[in-house]
Design a protein around this motif. Structure first.
Motif, PDB file in Angstrom:
ATOM      1  N   UNK A 171       1.049  -0.858  -0.417  1.00  0.00           N
ATOM      2  CA  UNK A 171      -0.052   0.264   0.270  1.00  0.00           C
ATOM      3  C   UNK A 171       0.771   1.367   0.120  1.00  0.00           C
ATOM      4  N   UNK A 172       2.190   1.392   0.528  1.00  0.00           N
ATOM      5  CA  UNK A 172       2.878   2.574   1.316  1.00  0.00           C
ATOM      6  C   UNK A 172       3.473   2.734  -0.343  1.00  0.00           C
ATOM      7  N   UNK A 173       4.195   1.868  -0.253  1.00  0.00           N
ATOM      8  CA  UNK A 173       4.614   1.807  -1.847  1.00  0.00           C
ATOM      9  C   UNK A 173       3.662   2.451  -3.578  1.00  0.00           C
ATOM     10  N   UNK A 174       2.804   0.864  -3.494  1.00  0.00           N
ATOM     11  CA  UNK A 174       1.718   1.521  -4.725  1.00  0.00           C
ATOM     12  C   UNK A 174       0.634   1.628  -4.580  1.00  0.00           C
ATOM     13  N   UNK A 175       0.114   1.803  -3.453  1.00  0.00           N
ATOM     14  CA  UNK A 175      -1.053   2.082  -3.273  1.00  0.00           C
ATOM     15  C   UNK A 175      -1.690   2.822  -4.382  1.00  0.00           C
ATOM     16  N   UNK A 176      -3.629   3.118  -4.411  1.00  0.00           N
ATOM     17  CA  UNK A 176      -3.505   4.133  -5.236  1.00  0.00           C
ATOM     18  C   UNK A 176      -4.135   5.342  -4.294  1.00  0.00           C
ATOM     19  N   UNK A 177      -3.909   4.635  -2.733  1.00  0.00           N
ATOM     20  CA  UNK A 177      -4.824   5.808  -2.396  1.00  0.00           C
ATOM     21  C   UNK A 177      -4.025   5.610  -0.417  1.00  0.00           C
ATOM     22  N   UNK A 178      -3.291   5.349  -0.432  1.00  0.00           N
ATOM     23  CA  UNK A 178      -2.031   5.295   1.217  1.00  0.00           C
ATOM     24  C   UNK A 178      -3.394   6.053   2.198  1.00  0.00           C
ATOM     25  N   UNK A 179      -3.420   7.136   1.608  1.00  0.00           N
ATOM     26  CA  UNK A 179      -4.164   7.948   2.861  1.00  0.00           C
ATOM     27  C   UNK A 179      -5.422   7.496   3.645  1.00  0.00           C
ATOM     28  N   UNK A 180      -6.039   6.231   2.476  1.00  0.00           N
ATOM     29  CA  UNK A 180      -7.337   5.500   2.949  1.00  0.00           C
ATOM     30  C   UNK A 180      -6.715   4.723   3.969  1.00  0.00           C
ATOM     31  N   UNK A 181      -5.282   4.582   4.328  1.00  0.00           N
ATOM     32  CA  UNK A 181      -5.616   3.604   4.983  1.00  0.00           C
ATOM     33  C   UNK A 181      -4.445   3.649   6.471  1.00  0.00           C
ATOM     34  N   UNK A 182      -3.534   4.962   6.336  1.00  0.00           N
ATOM     35  CA  UNK A 182      -3.312   5.439   7.109  1.00  0.00           C
ATOM     36  C   UNK A 182      -2.919   6.743   7.182  1.00  0.00           C
ATOM     37  N   UNK A 183      -2.887   7.170   8.347  1.00  0.00           N
ATOM     38  CA  UNK A 183      -3.150   9.197   7.788  1.00  0.00           C
ATOM     39  C   UNK A 183      -1.379   9.429   8.307  1.00  0.00           C
ATOM     40  N   UNK A 184      -1.982  10.620   7.243  1.00  0.00           N
ATOM     41  CA  UNK A 184      -0.598  11.208   7.059  1.00  0.00           C
ATOM     42  C   UNK A 184       0.878  10.465   6.790  1.00  0.00           C
TER      43      UNK A 184
END
Length: 438
Positions: free
Chosen positions: A185-198
């Motif tokens: 998710x951190x490397x290739x996610x479309x929207x990492x902020x949907x999973x983790x803050x900041x």
């Protein structure tokens, strides 16, 4: 005499609160507590030493669930107790609280630090955990293609021709079966902020002594995207002289050494605490700073970063993928590149220091800004004289006297010191026409 350190603690008498120290040793690298020694390590004796020899092993076992070697020792006719604690591969708690020995101090682990500690004890890092709510639909194919292109250039990635997205992620250890890990998710996610803050970087332009915020931008996205959008944003709005980043792989010198900016960004994005605050990049008239949450690796301090040191990534899976793409190496040379590139550019030494639960890196544009001049020990008159020469190219002894309302002897002494410290040159002539310049 053994000094109090990472593995040694002295106490003049026993108190049940010292079970926290034993817990800290067990969770770290082990250590020894001497009961009956003062803060200088001198034996002061322990009247109830034999009683403690009987009761402490049982108390430690019952309260902490571990076994320690408890020995009765004697020095100069005075008894003291030696409690030897071995490091444990499982987390040890004291009434539900976890303690850790760091340097010569005991710290209680809470929040993100506790989460990281418990994961490490199970052989995992934060990024190696499956994100149950994520699916393959959350992965951005464009970012993967960019990553594979960069990896092809680096030559560190095994051949993945013909493999599906899931199979590529599996090669990078970013999935467990068909479940997506946090690192993916951190490397290739479309929207990492949907999973983790900041999962973002704040960039601000600050001016004046009061550090007024002139304007700011926020860059969001996965790492592959941020590696490109942040340099583009810096060029577009924040740096006076544009620089050719060519992504973050190949760089040229610009307003600041680009190699230094590159390593700052990579270190912050790859090794940050992703459950903490956002990365903050501040651009000033005379310096550029970057702060990210997360402490320095255990055993390393700010001075160690100036020399060759081992690489200890916080996020092992993310770091390994970035290595394969050629973004980073695995030899702990990133901070050395920051120091060396600034030295080669003739700039002041960067500052890398722990601050507010994170690490602050500062690059300085020139030797003659107020912050650097204060480090030289210059007084306010001398600093203002430097600013005067910046605007007027030179200053005479008479002008110094007039500007600061001082006598000739004071002006001469101040100007002489500026010459001795390498700020001004010796005047080319003597007498009334003599002047000082950089």
């Amino acid at each position: 005499m053994t000094a109090e350190s990472q593995n040694v603690e002295w106490k003049s008498s026993w108190h049940n609160d010292y079970l926290k120290w034993i817990c800290g040793f067990a969770n770290a690298h082990g250590g020894t507590i001497y009961i009956g020694k003062n803060d200088e390590g001198q034996t002061v004796g322990l009247p109830d030493a034999r009683e403690l020899l009987e009761t402490l092993p049982t108390k430690i076992r019952d309260v902490l669930g571990i076994v320690c070697d408890v020995n009765l020792q004697s020095e100069n006719g005075l008894n003291f107790i030696e409690i030897i604690t071995k490091p444990y591969s499982v987390p040890v708690s004291l009434r539900g609280r976890y303690y850790y020995r760091s340097g010569s101090t005991k710290v209680e682990l809470t929040g993100n630090e506790l989460n990281d500690f418990l994961l490490r004890k199970t052989g995992k890092t934060w990024d190696d955990v499956v994100e149950e709510s994520a699916t393959l639909a959350d992965i951005d194919e464009t970012s993967i293609r960019q990553f594979l292109y960069d990896a092809g250039t680096s030559g560190r990635m095994p051949d993945v021709s013909g493999l599906s997205t899931l199979e590529i992620l599996d090669k990078l250890r970013l999935v467990q079966g068909d479940k997506i890990k946090r690192a993916a998710i951190i490397l290739f996610g479309k929207d990492p902020n949907r999973f983790y803050p900041n999962v973002l970087v704040k960039i601000g332009r600050f001016t004046g002594k009061d550090e007024d915020l002139t304007f700011q931008e926020v860059e969001e996205g996965n790492l592959i995207q941020l590696f490109r959008t942040i340099p583009e944003q810096l060029n577009r709005k924040f740096l006076t002289r544009q620089i050719d980043f060519m992504g973050l792989q190949r760089v040229e010198r610009g307003e600041y050494p680009v190699a230094a900016i590159r390593e700052m960004l990579l270190n912050a994005l790859v090794h940050r605490n992703y459950m903490g605050s956002s990365v903050q990049l501040r651009v000033y008239d005379h310096k550029l700073t970057l702060w990210n949450e997360g402490s320095l690796p255990e055993g390393l301090d700010a001075e160690a970063l100036k020399r060759t040191h081992s690489s200890r990534p916080r996020n092992l899976i993310i770091a390994d993928a970035c290595f394969k793409a050629g973004y980073i190496d695995t030899w702990g040379r990133g901070t050395l590149k920051i120091y060396n590139s600034c030295k080669e550019a003739g700039l002041p030494e960067p500052a890398i220091q722990p601050m507010d639960g994170g690490v602050l890196v500062s690059l300085y544009k020139d030797h003659l800004n107020e912050e650097q001049l204060k480090k030289l020990g210059l007084n306010e008159r001398q600093i203002k004289a430097v600013q005067f020469v910046k605007e007027n190219q030179k200053i005479t002894n008479a002008e110094f006297q007039r500007l600061f309302d001082v006598g000739r002897s004071t002006a001469t002494r101040d100007l002489k010191e500026l010459v001795e410290k390498g700020v001004f040159k010796h005047p080319k002539i003597k007498g009334a026409g003599a002047f000082y310049e950089f």
